[in-house]
Design a protein around this motif. Structure first.
Motif, PDB file in Angstrom:
ATOM      1  N   GLU A  86       0.826  -1.214   0.000  1.00  0.00           N
ATOM      2  CA  GLU A  86       0.000   0.000   0.000  1.00  0.00           C
ATOM      3  C   GLU A  86       0.857   1.259   0.000  1.00  0.00           C
ATOM      4  O   GLU A  86       0.513   2.252  -0.633  1.00  0.00           O
ATOM      5  CB  GLU A  86      -0.910  -0.002   1.226  1.00  0.00           C
ATOM      6  CG  GLU A  86      -2.003  -1.039   1.101  1.00  0.00           C
ATOM      7  CD  GLU A  86      -2.715  -1.276   2.413  1.00  0.00           C
ATOM      8  OE1 GLU A  86      -2.062  -1.193   3.471  1.00  0.00           O
ATOM      9  OE2 GLU A  86      -3.910  -1.529   2.367  1.00  0.00           O
ATOM     10  N   ALA A  87       1.981   1.183   0.721  1.00  0.00           N
ATOM     11  CA  ALA A  87       2.880   2.342   0.768  1.00  0.00           C
ATOM     12  C   ALA A  87       3.365   2.678  -0.639  1.00  0.00           C
ATOM     13  O   ALA A  87       3.487   3.850  -1.009  1.00  0.00           O
ATOM     14  CB  ALA A  87       4.066   2.047   1.668  1.00  0.00           C
ATOM     15  N   GLU A  88       3.622   1.637  -1.425  1.00  0.00           N
ATOM     16  CA  GLU A  88       4.097   1.842  -2.797  1.00  0.00           C
ATOM     17  C   GLU A  88       3.032   2.505  -3.645  1.00  0.00           C
ATOM     18  O   GLU A  88       3.315   3.407  -4.426  1.00  0.00           O
ATOM     19  CB  GLU A  88       4.433   0.496  -3.436  1.00  0.00           C
ATOM     20  CG  GLU A  88       5.725  -0.109  -2.976  1.00  0.00           C
ATOM     21  CD  GLU A  88       6.021  -1.366  -3.767  1.00  0.00           C
ATOM     22  OE1 GLU A  88       5.590  -2.439  -3.305  1.00  0.00           O
ATOM     23  OE2 GLU A  88       6.645  -1.269  -4.829  1.00  0.00           O
ATOM     24  N   VAL A  89       1.816   2.002  -3.507  1.00  0.00           N
ATOM     25  CA  VAL A  89       0.723   2.560  -4.307  1.00  0.00           C
ATOM     26  C   VAL A  89       0.521   4.035  -3.958  1.00  0.00           C
ATOM     27  O   VAL A  89       0.411   4.889  -4.841  1.00  0.00           O
ATOM     28  CB  VAL A  89      -0.580   1.760  -4.086  1.00  0.00           C
ATOM     29  CG1 VAL A  89      -1.771   2.509  -4.660  1.00  0.00           C
ATOM     30  CG2 VAL A  89      -0.466   0.382  -4.726  1.00  0.00           C
ATOM     31  N   ILE A  90       0.525   4.317  -2.668  1.00  0.00           N
ATOM     32  CA  ILE A  90       0.310   5.710  -2.255  1.00  0.00           C
ATOM     33  C   ILE A  90       1.453   6.583  -2.767  1.00  0.00           C
ATOM     34  O   ILE A  90       1.243   7.712  -3.198  1.00  0.00           O
ATOM     35  CB  ILE A  90       0.108   5.804  -0.727  1.00  0.00           C
ATOM     36  CG1 ILE A  90      -1.258   5.182  -0.380  1.00  0.00           C
ATOM     37  CG2 ILE A  90       0.174   7.265  -0.252  1.00  0.00           C
ATOM     38  CD1 ILE A  90      -1.604   5.140   1.081  1.00  0.00           C
ATOM     39  N   ASP A  91       2.663   6.036  -2.787  1.00  0.00           N
ATOM     40  CA  ASP A  91       3.788   6.819  -3.310  1.00  0.00           C
ATOM     41  C   ASP A  91       3.636   7.094  -4.808  1.00  0.00           C
ATOM     42  O   ASP A  91       3.971   8.183  -5.280  1.00  0.00           O
ATOM     43  CB  ASP A  91       5.119   6.120  -3.026  1.00  0.00           C
ATOM     44  CG  ASP A  91       6.286   7.039  -3.358  1.00  0.00           C
ATOM     45  OD1 ASP A  91       6.406   8.082  -2.682  1.00  0.00           O
ATOM     46  OD2 ASP A  91       7.032   6.749  -4.302  1.00  0.00           O
ATOM     47  N   VAL A  92       3.136   6.118  -5.544  1.00  0.00           N
ATOM     48  CA  VAL A  92       2.907   6.341  -6.982  1.00  0.00           C
ATOM     49  C   VAL A  92       1.855   7.441  -7.178  1.00  0.00           C
ATOM     50  O   VAL A  92       2.020   8.335  -8.012  1.00  0.00           O
ATOM     51  CB  VAL A  92       2.482   5.026  -7.695  1.00  0.00           C
ATOM     52  CG1 VAL A  92       1.992   5.313  -9.112  1.00  0.00           C
ATOM     53  CG2 VAL A  92       3.644   4.032  -7.722  1.00  0.00           C
ATOM     54  N   ILE A  93       0.809   7.396  -6.375  1.00  0.00           N
ATOM     55  CA  ILE A  93      -0.231   8.436  -6.472  1.00  0.00           C
ATOM     56  C   ILE A  93       0.377   9.810  -6.148  1.00  0.00           C
ATOM     57  O   ILE A  93       0.157  10.794  -6.855  1.00  0.00           O
ATOM     58  CB  ILE A  93      -1.412   8.114  -5.527  1.00  0.00           C
ATOM     59  CG1 ILE A  93      -2.104   6.817  -5.973  1.00  0.00           C
ATOM     60  CG2 ILE A  93      -2.404   9.277  -5.483  1.00  0.00           C
ATOM     61  CD1 ILE A  93      -3.106   6.257  -4.964  1.00  0.00           C
ATOM     62  N   ARG A  94       1.195   9.865  -5.104  1.00  0.00           N
ATOM     63  CA  ARG A  94       1.813  11.141  -4.718  1.00  0.00           C
ATOM     64  C   ARG A  94       2.814  11.627  -5.761  1.00  0.00           C
ATOM     65  O   ARG A  94       2.940  12.831  -5.988  1.00  0.00           O
ATOM     66  CB  ARG A  94       2.488  11.005  -3.349  1.00  0.00           C
ATOM     67  CG  ARG A  94       1.470  10.891  -2.224  1.00  0.00           C
ATOM     68  CD  ARG A  94       2.143  10.783  -0.877  1.00  0.00           C
ATOM     69  NE  ARG A  94       1.166  10.908   0.206  1.00  0.00           N
ATOM     70  CZ  ARG A  94       1.487  11.071   1.478  1.00  0.00           C
ATOM     71  NH1 ARG A  94       2.753  11.116   1.841  1.00  0.00           N
ATOM     72  NH2 ARG A  94       0.539  11.191   2.391  1.00  0.00           N
ATOM     73  N   HIS A  95       3.529  10.690  -6.372  1.00  0.00           N
ATOM     74  CA  HIS A  95       4.470  11.032  -7.444  1.00  0.00           C
ATOM     75  C   HIS A  95       3.726  11.779  -8.562  1.00  0.00           C
ATOM     76  O   HIS A  95       4.159  12.846  -9.013  1.00  0.00           O
ATOM     77  CB  HIS A  95       5.104   9.735  -7.976  1.00  0.00           C
ATOM     78  CG  HIS A  95       6.019   9.914  -9.150  1.00  0.00           C
ATOM     79  ND1 HIS A  95       7.348   9.578  -9.112  1.00  0.00           N
ATOM     80  CD2 HIS A  95       5.789  10.384 -10.409  1.00  0.00           C
ATOM     81  CE1 HIS A  95       7.903   9.842 -10.287  1.00  0.00           C
ATOM     82  NE2 HIS A  95       6.977  10.331 -11.100  1.00  0.00           N
ATOM     83  N   GLU A  96       2.590  11.215  -8.973  1.00  0.00           N
ATOM     84  CA  GLU A  96       1.822  11.843 -10.060  1.00  0.00           C
ATOM     85  C   GLU A  96       1.173  13.143  -9.578  1.00  0.00           C
ATOM     86  O   GLU A  96       1.071  14.107 -10.330  1.00  0.00           O
ATOM     87  CB  GLU A  96       0.762  10.873 -10.595  1.00  0.00           C
ATOM     88  CG  GLU A  96       1.324   9.564 -11.142  1.00  0.00           C
ATOM     89  CD  GLU A  96       2.497   9.742 -12.107  1.00  0.00           C
ATOM     90  OE1 GLU A  96       2.590  10.802 -12.764  1.00  0.00           O
ATOM     91  OE2 GLU A  96       3.339   8.830 -12.183  1.00  0.00           O
TER      92      GLU A  96
END
Ligand SMILES: [Zn+2]
Length: 242
Positions: free
Chosen positions: A67-77
């Motif tokens: 989940e941390a990875e997914v949230i980081d991808v969302i924040r990256h974009e």
């Protein structure tokens, strides 16, 4: 472990973006969110109209993706979106958009709690202890500071600096030049605009602040300390660099 978001619906992603919006004052949650399942790209932000976010369905649904990875991808974009809607390149780093992962994007990453590396780094998340508290904080964006960025840029024509740094610089200015150090509520005199009161300040450089003044006629403007006088014991004191 708490599983908040193992199924990544558009709704959940939009919720995460909405929480980021609450911190930034922006409106990312109003953009369309698309999914695709091809290629290596984990996500994208489309700068051109119609602006949109896009995410990789395969990566998001993969059981090995945390989940941390997914949230980081969302924040990256989201950081790309942040750069776009604030015209951040006018304030940080490049004068043009030479690269989409330049200093301005990295600065935005800091503001939205994204890992500021160009490519998603899965290794970064492998050893990460992702507690319920961390997950909740990331989901709610309670791990990032609140800064209404567009009004801030409009008022100060500069990006905010770290609070600790600002406090240190202010302390230095105050020590060196107390008669030209401003706090909220101080009375000031401007040679043309007349009397007013300090509504807000930020450090300008190591010697002076920028001061946001409300005047008696209802108008307001930003000045650097040398442009105004501080009223000290009923006397207007002219700025002198010390
Ligand atoms: Zn990117």
């Amino acid at each position: 472990m708490l599983t908040l978001t193992k199924i990544w619906t558009e709704e959940k992603i939009r919720d995460i973006i909405r929480h980021l919006d609450e911190k930034t004052g922006l409106g990312g949650a109003t953009l369309p969110i698309a999914f695709n399942s091809y290629g290596n790209r984990l996500g994208y932000y489309r700068y051109v109209e119609p602006k949109a976010f896009g995410f990789n369905r395969k990566f998001f649904d993969d059981p090995s993706t945390g989940e941390a990875e997914v949230i980081d991808v969302i924040r990256h974009e989201y950081a790309h979106y942040y750069v776009d809607v604030t015209n951040l390149e006018l304030f940080v780093g490049h004068s043009r958009r030479e690269t989409s992962h330049g200093d301005n994007w990295k600065w935005a990453c800091k503001m939205v709690g994204a890992d500021p590396t160009r490519c998603h780094n899965a290794a970064l998340f492998m050893g990460k202890i992702w507690s319920d508290k961390d997950a909740m904080a990331a989901y709610n964006a309670s791990d990032i500071p609140k800064c209404d960025i567009i009004p801030y840029l409009k008022r100060w024509n500069a990006v905010p600096i770290n609070v600790d740094t600002a406090n240190k610089i202010n302390a230095r200015i105050k020590e060196r030049n107390p008669d030209s150090y401003y706090e909220i509520g101080d009375e000031v005199l401007h040679p043309e605009r007349g009397f007013g009161f300090v509504h807000d300040t930020i450090p300008y450089d190591y010697f002076a602040q920028k001061v946001y003044v409300h005047f008696e006629d209802g108008s307001s403007s930003v000045f650097t300390a040398p442009e105004i006088c501080k009223i000290v014991d009923g006397v207007a004191v002219t700025y002198r660099r010390k």
